[in-house]
Structure formats: structure tokens, C-alpha cells
Enzyme design. Structure first.
Site, mmCIF file in Angstrom:
data_model
loop_
_atom_site.group_PDB
_atom_site.id
_atom_site.type_symbol
_atom_site.label_atom_id
_atom_site.label_comp_id
_atom_site.label_asym_id
_atom_site.label_seq_id
_atom_site.Cartn_x
_atom_site.Cartn_y
_atom_site.Cartn_z
ATOM 1 N N ARG A 1 -3.988 -9.906 4.770
ATOM 2 C CA ARG A 1 -4.542 -10.045 3.359
ATOM 3 C C ARG A 1 -3.126 -9.504 2.482
ATOM 4 N NH1 ARG A 1 -6.631 -6.563 -0.350
ATOM 5 N NH2 ARG A 1 -8.261 -7.401 -1.536
ATOM 6 N N LYS B 1 0.638 -1.335 -0.001
ATOM 7 C CA LYS B 1 -0.021 -0.046 0.138
ATOM 8 C C LYS B 1 0.898 1.135 -0.121
ATOM 9 C CE LYS B 1 -4.465 -1.700 1.226
ATOM 10 N NZ LYS B 1 -5.503 -1.936 2.321
#
Ligand code: HH2
Length: 299
Positions: A258, A224
Site C-alpha cells: 500500500r 511512515k
């Protein structure tokens, strides 16, 4: 310690010492290009992730990256359902469906999915909570400020971890009021969903405050933007930074991860947990070949 998430058909997902959730995007526009797949390619990616140690795969048909466009119902159904069906023909691997739409979740559950991952924490579609309650499936409730299109415009908090904690506590309460069993609720701070760099870092640093709510914690850190902000690397270069964040999150109570990179994350977590266990057992284990179990069946 055992922490088992009940799944349909009498199956369980073991969350201790951790569970790796592999990301499979049936999308053309997810922020990390190698995670974008068409139907059969997505199936093969899921099976490869299973072989690499994924405890579950998360199938999504709508990118929720900052600025992403809303995907219509028919399009999302066409992207997601064939992937779930194709995996289920070949494997009993637990499958989660990453959607905000109850119609997509219902069709995915009918095709063999086991878990609903709703980045809107059941708020986008009022039918979602009813569906999860009726089917008795686990739900991941994630915090997001606003919606993907606008969430990074100007997010601001007084105390981000405290506000996320209050939001997740009330989301968990709403889920249970709708009939979803407590042991089927997982919480996720929503890293990158309407958060500045300092908010993401504070959330990870204070994840123990969220874990103290008593629900299993899921985190999506993989590749991210906050990793890019620290390392000055594009998504392709963010694996090491993502793994560092995963280890920090595990130390503070996160148990489901995740990720795009299943084998690498699993190995890093396994070593981290083995060392943490050795530290915990120091003094009651002798040295030599009596290394403490790390809960993975490894010595
Ligand atoms: N992050 C993304 C999507 N779904 N679900 C949960 N529970 N937690 C997350 O942090 C999370 C999520 C975004 O990542 P990705 O799927 O890789 O990208 P995109 O939304 O562009 O497809």
C-alpha cells in the site's frame, strides 16, 4: 507461482510476484499532504496510479494517522462514495475501500468497490464481517493497538511480532467464523499503528513469521514515521526509505504494498524480484539472453 485473489464479477487480482495498491485519500488531513484529494482530483489520481502500474487503489475518507479525529458517517460517505463512482465510470480497476464503518463499505461496494480494508480488523463495527461474508468480498485485516487517537501514547509489547501474529491469527479465525472464505482474507501487521520504532522494525524483520500463517500479507510502509525516525526526513523526503522497507518486506513474504508512489515502488519491486528469480534459477539457466522470467512478462 500464482496467487490470485478472487474479486467480484469474476475478476481476479494477481498477488505474485507482487501487487501495488495505490493510496488515494479523499481527506483534508492525511499525514502526507500530496495524498489528500477532493472527489474528481481523487478519481484522476486513481487513474494515474492505474497507468503507473497499480493493481488496485485504496480509497479512504478518514485519516487514521496517530492523533487523528474520528470522522462521522455522513462526512465519510460524502468523501468516499463519489470517488468510487467516478472511478468506476471510467475504469474496471480493482478498488478497495479503507473504512471501519460497514455503512461506508456497503455504499462503496454498491458503487463498484471490490475489497474492504478495515484497519480495525472487523472489530470496530460488528456489521462489517457480516457484510463481507454476504458480498463475498476480500477483506484486509490489520493489527492496531488501541485506536488512532491514542495508539501512539505509550505502546508496549513483550514480543511485538509474536503478539501481532496471535492477533492476526485470531482475527482471521473470527472472519471465517463469520462466513468470510479463507481465500478472501489478507493480513496486515499495521506498521505505525500503536508501535514504537523498534516494534516496526521487528515486524518487518520478522514478517516471514506472519507470512507463515498462510494468508497473503499486505504492508503499509509508505512514508511512515519509522522511515522518518531513521532518516530524519519529513514525509516528503521518505520515498527512498519507503522503497527500501518494501523490498525488505517482499523478501520476507509480503505481496501487497500500500503505497503513495506507485511507479517508483513497482519498478523497485520488479528489479528486486527479477534478481531474486535469477538467484533462484542460478545453475539451471545459461548466461546470455536467457534471463529468467520475473513473472511480470518481462525478460
Ligand atoms: N495505513 C494507513 C491507512 N490505512 N490500511 C492498511 N491495511 N495498512 C496500513 O498500513 C494503513 C492502512 C495510514 O496511511 P495513509 O492512508 O497514507 O495516511 P492517513 O491515515 O493519514 O490518511
Amino acid at each position: 507461482m500464482s496467487l490470485r485473489l478472487p474479486l467480484p464479477r469474476g475478476r481476479f487480482l494477481e498477488l505474485e510476484p507482487f501487487a501495488v495498491m495505490g493510496i488515494v485519500n479523499a481527506t483534508p488531513d492525511s499525514f502526507y499532504a500530496p495524498s489528500r484529494h477532493r472527489a474528481l482530483e481523487a478519481r484522476d489520481e486513481a487513474l494515474a496510479m492505474e497507468a503507473s502500474g497499480a493493481a488496485i487503489v485504496d480509497i479512504g475518507g478518514e485519516s487514521t494517522r496517530p492523533g487523528s479525529d474520528y470522522v462521522g458517517l455522513e462526512e465519510e460517505l460524502e468523501r468516499v462514495v463519489p470517488v468510487v463512482e467516478a472511478i468506476r465510470k471510467l475504469s474496471d480497476l480493482p478498488i478497495s475501500v479503507d473504512t471501519r464503518k460497514s455503512e461506508v463499505a456497503r455504499a462503496a461496494l454498491d458503487a463498484g468497490a471490490d475489497v474492504i480494508n478495515d484497519v480495525s480488523a472487523l472489530m470496530h463495527d460488528p456489521e462489517m464481517a457480516r457484510l463481507a461474508a454476504q458480498r463475498g468480498v476480500p477483506v484486509v485485516l490489520m493489527h492496531m493497538l488501541g485506536d488512532p487517537k491514542t495508539m501512539q501514547a505509550a505502546p508496549s509489547y513483550v514480543d511485538c511480532p509474536a503478539e501481532v501474529r496471535a492477533f492476526l491469527l485470531s482475527a482471521a479465525g473470527r472472519a471465517q467464523a463469520a462466513g468470510i472464505a479463507r481465500d478472501r482474507v489478507l493480513l496486515d501487521p499495521g506498521i505505525g499503528f500503536g508501535k514504537r520504532l523498534e516494534d516496526n522494525l521487528a515486524l518487518i524483520a520478522r514478517l516471514d513469521e506472519l507470512a507463515a500463517l498462510g494468508y497473503p500479507m499486505v504492508v503499509g510502509l509508505s512514508r511512515k514515521a519509522f522511515v522518518g525516525a531513521i532518516t530524519a526526513r519529513p514525509p516528503e523526503g521518505r520515498l527512498s526509505g519507503s522503497i527500501a522497507a518494501a523490498l525488505a518486506a517482499h523478501a520476507r513474504g509480503a505481496r501487497m504494498f500500500r503505497v503513495h508512489d506507485v511507479a517508483e515502488t513497482r519498478d523497485a519491486l520488479a528489479v528486486f524480484v527479477a534478481i531474486a528469480n535469477a538467484a533462484g534459477n542460478a545453475g539451471d539457466e545459461s548466461c546470455g539472453d536467457s534471463a529468467p522470467s520475473n513473472g511480470l512478462g518481462l525478460r
